[in-house]
Design a protein around this motif. Structure first.
Motif, short mmCIF file in Angstrom:
data_model
loop_
_atom_site.label_atom_id
_atom_site.label_comp_id
_atom_site.label_asym_id
_atom_site.label_seq_id
_atom_site.Cartn_x
_atom_site.Cartn_y
_atom_site.Cartn_z
N VAL A 36 23.62 -21.92 4.31
CA VAL A 36 24.42 -21.51 5.35
C VAL A 36 25.08 -22.75 5.96
N GLU A 37 26.33 -23.19 5.91
CA GLU A 37 26.85 -24.31 6.53
C GLU A 37 28.22 -24.03 7.34
N ASN A 38 27.77 -23.52 8.50
CA ASN A 38 28.67 -23.01 9.46
C ASN A 38 29.42 -24.45 10.24
N LEU A 39 28.58 -25.24 10.25
CA LEU A 39 28.97 -26.74 11.16
C LEU A 39 28.72 -27.84 10.33
N PRO A 40 29.68 -28.17 9.38
CA PRO A 40 29.14 -29.50 8.34
C PRO A 40 29.25 -30.58 9.26
N GLY A 47 23.14 -30.25 19.03
CA GLY A 47 24.36 -30.32 18.43
C GLY A 47 24.75 -28.75 18.55
N TYR A 48 23.89 -27.78 17.83
CA TYR A 48 24.17 -26.51 17.67
C TYR A 48 24.61 -25.82 19.04
N ALA A 49 23.62 -26.16 20.07
CA ALA A 49 23.88 -25.86 21.51
C ALA A 49 25.18 -26.16 22.04
N ILE A 50 25.36 -27.59 21.83
CA ILE A 50 26.71 -27.96 22.29
C ILE A 50 28.01 -27.37 21.80
N THR A 51 27.99 -26.97 20.41
CA THR A 51 28.88 -26.33 19.74
C THR A 51 29.12 -25.07 20.09
N ALA A 52 28.26 -24.28 20.28
CA ALA A 52 27.86 -22.89 20.76
C ALA A 52 28.55 -22.80 22.14
N ILE A 53 28.26 -23.30 23.13
CA ILE A 53 28.74 -23.46 24.43
C ILE A 53 30.13 -23.87 24.43
N SER A 54 30.48 -25.03 23.66
CA SER A 54 31.84 -25.35 23.62
C SER A 54 32.92 -24.27 23.11
N THR A 55 32.19 -23.38 22.30
CA THR A 55 33.15 -22.20 21.81
C THR A 55 33.38 -21.24 22.86
#
Length: 124
Positions: A36-40, A47-55
């Motif tokens: 599963v590659e949701n965030l290439p 990095g996952y947490a930053i992207t999730a919080i940024s959404t």
């Protein structure tokens, strides 16, 4: 002895749920192929947490996670040092040995902190 604090478990669980709910994660098999590659291009971990919080919070999310990680790392370092020094004082009752043990804990804490800043996140 390893102690897990309740607030650490709550923070990690909340982060994990946020990452899962927002689909901000990648899954790879043992050979490195993407399942599963949701965030290439985004590395695992912060990095996952930053992207999730940024959404949820927009550009402020990265700043929020960075501040939280800095405070968490600092307080963990202070707590680990205090625990080490308290154990050294307890084990070594003699005045000379106590001073040497406390100095050894201080030197090891500084060395471990320096080493931790130099290695990659995946190695740590």
């Amino acid at each position: 002895m390893l102690l897990l604090r309740e607030d650490t478990i709550v923070i990690c669980t909340a982060s994990a749920f946020l990452i899962l709910v927002t689909d901000c994660y990648n899954v790879f098999d043992a050979s490195g192929n993407a399942i599963v590659e949701n965030l290439p291009g985004v590395e695992e971990g912060a990095g996952y947490a930053i992207t999730a919080i940024s959404t949820v919070f927009g550009n402020f999310g990265g700043i929020l996670v960075s501040i939280a990680l800095t405070l968490f790392a600092f307080t963990s370092l202070i707590a680990g040092y205090y625990s080490g020094e308290a154990n050294a004082v307890y084990v070594f009752k003699d005045g000379k040995m106590r001073k040497a043990a406390v100095m050894a804990v201080r030197v090891l804490t500084i060395a471990a902190t320096f080493y931790g800043t130099q290695v990659s996140g995946s190695l740590a």
